[in-house]
Design a protein around this motif. Structure first.
Motif, PDB file in Angstrom:
ATOM      1  N   GLN A  93       0.862  -1.290   0.124  1.00 34.16           N
ATOM      2  CA  GLN A  93      -0.170  -0.175   0.157  1.00 34.16           C
ATOM      3  C   GLN A  93       0.897   1.165   0.032  1.00 34.16           C
ATOM      4  OE1 GLN A  93      -1.109   2.964   1.654  1.00 34.16           O
ATOM      5  NE2 GLN A  93      -2.838   3.027   0.509  1.00 34.16           N
ATOM      6  N   ARG A  96       2.628   1.918  -3.245  1.00 30.00           N
ATOM      7  CA  ARG A  96       1.696   2.182  -4.358  1.00 30.00           C
ATOM      8  C   ARG A  96       1.233   3.715  -4.018  1.00 30.00           C
ATOM      9  NH1 ARG A  96      -1.166  -3.239  -3.970  1.00 30.00           N
ATOM     10  NH2 ARG A  96      -0.520  -4.406  -5.636  1.00 30.00           N
TER      11      ARG A  96
ATOM     12  N   GLU B  63      -4.237   0.969  10.561  1.00 34.78           N
ATOM     13  CA  GLU B  63      -3.224   1.709   9.787  1.00 34.78           C
ATOM     14  C   GLU B  63      -4.192   2.990   9.192  1.00 34.78           C
ATOM     15  OE1 GLU B  63       0.016   0.586   9.379  1.00 34.78           O
ATOM     16  OE2 GLU B  63      -0.585  -1.528   9.871  1.00 34.78           O
ATOM     17  N   PHE B  65      -4.113   4.999   5.537  1.00 31.41           N
ATOM     18  CA  PHE B  65      -3.629   4.888   4.280  1.00 31.41           C
ATOM     19  C   PHE B  65      -4.197   6.053   3.148  1.00 31.41           C
ATOM     20  CE2 PHE B  65      -4.339   0.201   4.798  1.00 31.41           C
ATOM     21  CZ  PHE B  65      -2.904   0.219   5.159  1.00 31.41           C
ATOM     22  N   THR B  66      -3.414   6.527   2.169  1.00 33.52           N
ATOM     23  CA  THR B  66      -3.662   7.679   1.320  1.00 33.52           C
ATOM     24  C   THR B  66      -3.758   7.084   0.108  1.00 33.52           C
ATOM     25  OG1 THR B  66      -1.470   8.382   1.005  1.00 33.52           O
ATOM     26  CG2 THR B  66      -2.415   9.557   2.902  1.00 33.52           C
ATOM     27  N   GLN B  67      -4.035   8.042  -0.871  1.00 36.39           N
ATOM     28  CA  GLN B  67      -4.064   7.549  -2.529  1.00 36.39           C
ATOM     29  C   GLN B  67      -5.335   6.616  -2.556  1.00 36.39           C
ATOM     30  OE1 GLN B  67      -2.740   8.616  -4.988  1.00 36.39           O
ATOM     31  NE2 GLN B  67      -1.253  10.133  -4.313  1.00 36.39           N
ATOM     32  N   ALA B  70      -4.416   3.272  -4.372  1.00 37.45           N
ATOM     33  CA  ALA B  70      -3.492   2.413  -3.498  1.00 37.45           C
ATOM     34  C   ALA B  70      -4.160   1.773  -2.485  1.00 37.45           C
ATOM     35  CB  ALA B  70      -2.140   3.245  -3.079  1.00 37.45           C
ATOM     36  N   ILE B  71      -5.282   2.484  -1.877  1.00 32.29           N
ATOM     37  CA  ILE B  71      -6.337   1.971  -0.915  1.00 32.29           C
ATOM     38  C   ILE B  71      -7.313   0.896  -1.472  1.00 32.29           C
ATOM     39  CG2 ILE B  71      -8.439   2.757   0.345  1.00 32.29           C
ATOM     40  CD1 ILE B  71      -7.254   5.432   0.833  1.00 32.29           C
ATOM     41  N   GLU B  73      -6.442  -0.839  -3.946  1.00 33.08           N
ATOM     42  CA  GLU B  73      -5.494  -2.185  -3.919  1.00 33.08           C
ATOM     43  C   GLU B  73      -5.604  -2.992  -2.772  1.00 33.08           C
ATOM     44  OE1 GLU B  73      -3.776  -3.337  -6.842  1.00 33.08           O
ATOM     45  OE2 GLU B  73      -3.847  -2.231  -8.173  1.00 33.08           O
ATOM     46  N   TYR B  74      -5.398  -2.230  -1.602  1.00 33.32           N
ATOM     47  CA  TYR B  74      -5.223  -2.717  -0.306  1.00 33.32           C
ATOM     48  C   TYR B  74      -6.625  -3.730   0.055  1.00 33.32           C
ATOM     49  CZ  TYR B  74      -4.907  -3.192   4.549  1.00 33.32           C
ATOM     50  OH  TYR B  74      -5.013  -3.791   5.995  1.00 33.32           O
ATOM     51  N   GLU B  77      -6.715  -6.756  -1.848  1.00 35.69           N
ATOM     52  CA  GLU B  77      -5.799  -7.790  -1.368  1.00 35.69           C
ATOM     53  C   GLU B  77      -6.358  -8.181  -0.260  1.00 35.69           C
ATOM     54  OE1 GLU B  77      -1.847  -6.295  -1.074  1.00 35.69           O
ATOM     55  OE2 GLU B  77      -1.371  -6.479  -3.107  1.00 35.69           O
ATOM     56  N   THR B  78      -6.831  -7.700   0.557  1.00 37.50           N
ATOM     57  CA  THR B  78      -7.072  -8.277   1.988  1.00 37.50           C
ATOM     58  C   THR B  78      -8.536  -8.553   2.011  1.00 37.50           C
ATOM     59  OG1 THR B  78      -7.568  -5.728   2.749  1.00 37.50           O
ATOM     60  CG2 THR B  78      -5.302  -6.705   3.047  1.00 37.50           C
TER      61      THR B  78
END
Lengths: 211, 211
Positions: A93, A96, B63, B65-67, B70-71, B73-74, B77-78
């Protein structure tokens, strides 16, 4: 086995990224130049490869791919030993987010076609272009520098080996220098870029060696 | 377990994307508005959350997160059962390429800050702004329409269920309508957007319901 072919342009940041990634994973490829200044990317031959009319286009594994970061994600997934992305989800993350802070928030705004349009609508075209580049690259890299103020930053943007984030950073710094953007407030960026420049995979992908 | 919090702004396309994704995976969250027009994104409080001074920011799984992509994608994946990305690498490459064709090639160029600068340097600011939006959204979506002319396109951008590509498309079509971009040459886009609008996860994320 199918030949790996990269349709690229020496000065395109997106092409430069994919050249670095292919070198890092040790994938040899044949380069087919698409001359953006001669508008070869808008010719039917190239539009047949990519309906967006952009470079790069990569032929690999019997497939044809567009979009530099989507290509690098594919290479990272199919060649996980390359380390282009970290092994854990939170790390991926972050890499990216760093990559997108350049590839989404700086690069498209300073794209050839966009800036040509700014130059056309502004009263003093050439000065407006220069100011535009310095503003958006300068502000964008300053924000990136602040993102690097993070415990996961190492010798490279994320840890001790190059990832997709460094692959995005290096071509953007090349452009910053081209437009004489002041990088004196970005010591982390400058140090990481110097470490990348010393790596053969980055050096061989440099625009001056891809003309 | 930590609370999921989304720092967002109702009209931000990047926020809109993450709202859709959170709804699609069934993740409930608390929204904290960051008023871009009041420049709350530039206040120290928000810069502490995101050094880029942008929305969205997502607190999830303990966590921060930014973007937006990309968030997503996370989340993909999870929460792989969500189908935000396809199960095979070549399919993921296509969904990312479609997503980036919007999130990199259209959205940043039509960002609030960028367009404000165009308006400032152009002779006729308001007309220049309108022309800018229509040009870059119009050309970008026309290219996206051509990318959809592909055997993997189904009821949605890729196959028969929404993916990250649809999550990027819907906020961009919202913006296209706002700026009166002619979509008559984009029947695939219009049909997919209508299918998405009928899905509760998309409808609940709409800017009009997030003010």
């Amino acid at each position: 086995m199918s030949e790996t072919v990269l349709y690229d342009y020496w000065r395109s940041s997106a092409s430069y990224r994919v050249r670095i990634a292919l070198n890092l994973i040790g994938e040899s490829y044949r380069s087919v130049p698409v001359d953006l200044l001669a508008r070869a990317h808008r010719a039917p031959e190239h539009l047949g490869r990519n309906p967006q009319g952009l470079v790069p286009v990569l032929d690999i594994d019997g497939e044809r791919f567009t979009q530099s970061l989507a290509i690098i994600e594919y290479l990272a997934e199919t060649r996980p030993e390359s380390g282009l992305l970290p092994g854990v989800a939170v790390g991926r993350q972050r890499v990216r987010a760093l990559s997108h802070a350049i590839a989404m928030d700086i690069h498209p705004v300073c794209n050839l076609g966009v800036v040509a349009h700014v130059t056309a609508v502004a009263e003093n075209g050439e000065a407006a272009r220069r100011a535009w580049m310095q503003k958006f690259i300068g502000e964008g890299l300053a924000a990136f520098e602040r993102m690097l103020d993070h415990p996961a930053t190492g010798a490279f943007c994320h840890g001790e080996a190059p990832t997709m984030a460094d692959i995005c950073l290096v071509p953007q710094v090349y452009n910053a220098r081209r437009w004489e953007v002041d990088l004196s407030a970005c010591p982390r960026i400058v140090a990481i870029e110097a470490r990348c420049a010393a790596i053969d995979a980055f050096a061989r992908a440099h625009p001056d060696r891809s003309k």
